[in-house]
Design an enzyme around this catalytic site. Sequence first.
Site, short mmCIF file in Angstrom:
data_model
loop_
_atom_site.label_atom_id
_atom_site.label_comp_id
_atom_site.label_asym_id
_atom_site.label_seq_id
_atom_site.Cartn_x
_atom_site.Cartn_y
_atom_site.Cartn_z
N GLY A 152 10.55 12.18 6.00
CA GLY A 152 11.10 10.90 5.56
C GLY A 152 12.49 11.10 4.99
CG HIS A 155 20.24 4.90 1.29
ND1 HIS A 155 20.53 4.99 2.63
CD2 HIS A 155 19.75 3.65 1.10
CE1 HIS A 155 20.23 3.85 3.22
NE2 HIS A 155 19.74 3.02 2.31
CB THR A 159 9.91 13.28 1.69
OG1 THR A 159 10.27 12.47 0.57
CG2 THR A 159 8.55 13.91 1.41
CG ASP A 273 9.82 -0.49 -5.62
OD1 ASP A 273 9.88 -1.66 -5.19
OD2 ASP A 273 10.30 0.48 -5.01
CD GLU A 508 -13.34 -11.74 -37.04
OE1 GLU A 508 -12.32 -12.10 -37.67
OE2 GLU A 508 -14.26 -11.07 -37.54
CG ASP A 571 -8.07 -36.78 -40.47
OD1 ASP A 571 -6.97 -36.62 -39.88
OD2 ASP A 571 -9.16 -36.48 -39.97
#
Length: 596
Positions: A152, A155, A159, A273, A508, A571
Site C-alpha cells: 500500500g 502521500h 506499507t 477517522d 439512584e 403556586d
Amino acid sequence: MGHCCSKQASVSVVNNTDHLAAGDQSSTSHGLPAGPGAGGSHSGKNTPAYSFTASPFQSPLPAGVAPSPARTPGRTPGRKFRWPLPPPSPAKPIMPIMAALLRRQGKAPRPKDGPIPEEQNGEEGERERALDKSFGYAKNFGAKFEVGKEVGRGHFGHTCWAKGKKGELKGQPVAVKIISKAKMTTAISIEDVRREVKILKALSGHKNLVKFYDAFEDANNVYIVMELCEGGELLDRILSRGGRYKEEDAKNIVVQILSVVAFCHLQGVVHRDLKPENFLFTTRDEDAPMKVIDFGLSDFTQPDQRLNDIVGSAYYVAPEVLHRSYSMEADLWSIGVITYILLCGSRPFWARTESGIFRSVLRADPNFDDSPWPEVSPEAKDFVKRLLNKDHRKRMTAVQALTHPWLRDESRPVPLDISMYKLVKSYVRATPLKRAAQKALSKAITEDGLIYLQAQFRLLDPKHGYVTLENFKTALTRNATDAMRESRVPDILKLMEPLAYKKMDFEEFCAAAISPHQLETLEGWENIANTAFEYFDREGNRAISVEELAQEMNLGPTAYPLLNDWIRSSDGKLSFLGYTKFLHGVTIRSSNSRHR
C-alpha cells in the site's frame, strides 16, 4: 500548514500518510494505489489544520462529464476549499456498485491522485531544517526484519510486507508502515507520528484492534511494525456483496466496530477517522474477525474536553466536528454512516465537492424512504437514526448501541461505558433540585433503557445492592491501559468525591446515569416526560423564584423574562414546560451574538 476558518480565509486541506496499518494485498493485485491514511496528518488539539480523505464510493454522472476530484475512486488527495460553504444541495446515492468494483479491479480508468503541495518560503524552509526528527526509537530495524513487497502507498509513506529475522517475531510475517522523515515538514507532523505510535503502544488487549509490535527509525524513515491483516478492507467486502450486507451479516460487522470503539473511548482515545477503509479482515475467510487500523488522526481526550480541529474523512465527518467542538460522539456518527452504507449501499450524505458534502452533513437528512429501506427492520432504522442525530448529546454511546434492540444479545458481555462516569459525576455535583428532577425522570425510563443501566450497575460489582466511589475506582482500574493514564481518564474520579461519603443504590444510580437528551429521541418521550413530571410534582417540586431558577441554571438576569414562563403563577412551582427545560438546560445568547 492550514489557515483558521473564516469568511475570507482559504482553508488548506492537508494529506495523510499511508492508511494501511496492515497489508491489503488486494490493493496491489487490483492495480490500485493505497490511499492516504493518517500517520502524518495534522491533528493537534489547537492546530488550524484540516485533513480530509474522501470515500472511494462515487455517485453517477451524465455521460461525458468528468468526475469531480471529490469522487475520485480510491482516496482523494487533499485540496483547498473556500469557507463558508456554498448553497445547500440534497444528498445523492452511491455510485453503481459494479462500476466501483471495476475501478478497484483496475478495469476502468481513474484520474491520477496526488497531493497539492503547500507553498514554503525561505523562512519556513529554515524552520524545517531546524526540526528535530529524532523520535528515540530503536535503530536496528534492518537487523530485525526483512522487508518484502509493498502492499500500500500513501502521500507520506507506504506499507510493506515484512518478516522477522530474529527475536520474538522471527519467521513471522508482519506489516511495516514506513513514514518518510522528508515529508515531516512541520513540528505538528512530527508530533502526529509520535502520537500515533504512542496510541498504538498504549492501547492493547482488544481482539478487534490491530496489534502493535514495535517502532524503529533511521535517518530517513520511521518504521511502525504491526500485525499483518491479509483479508482486505471492509470496503472491498461491501463491494463484493453487491454494495450492501444482509441485515444479519451487517449486525456482526457493526458489533465488532462498536466493541473496539467502546474500548478506545473507555481509554480516552477518540479515533476520528472511522470508515470502511480503516477496518481490515485478518484473513480472507468469510467469518474472519476485523481489526481497526490507522490511528494517525486519533487523539487522547481528557474528561469533558472538547476538541476543535477539523479532521477526518469527508463522507464520515460529524456535524459538531465542522462546528469545531466535539468529543467521542463524533466516532458514533461515523459508525452511523458506515451502518447506513452496510444496510442500503448508499451514502447518507453526498455532494460533488468537499464543501458540498459538509453542507449536506450539516443540513440534509438521510433518506430512509427509498428502496431497500422499506424492507429493513424498524429496529435497524431506529438504530441508524439514533446514531445520525445531528445533536451529539442525543446520540447513543458505543455501549448503549451494543444494547440497542437491533443488536442486543444476552450472551455477549456489555463493556463499561465511560459516559456513565461522566453522567454520574454531573449528578453527584448537581443541586438538590436537579437531582430530584433526574430521580423523577428515572421513574419513567423504558425497559430497553433499564437493560443498559442494569448491565452498567453490575459491572460496578455492587455490595448488598449499593455502590460507592470505591466501586467506580475498581471498575475503571480493572479496564485500564496506558492510554487511560495518558488521557487522564482517572481524573474523573476526583470530581466524584461526594460519593466517598455515601452509598448509591440502583434506583439512584438510574437517576444519575440517564441522559434527558437521549431520552428525548425516543418515540414515547411525551409519555416519559408526563409520567416523570407527575412524580416530580408530587415528590420534588418546590416553590422557586425566577432569580433562584436562573442561579440553578447558571444564567444571568437577561434570562429572567424567559424563565417567567417556566413557573406556575398558581403556586410558584415549576410547570411541565419548566420541568422539561430545566432537565435539558438552556443557553442564552445575547441578541448581537451569532454562530460562526
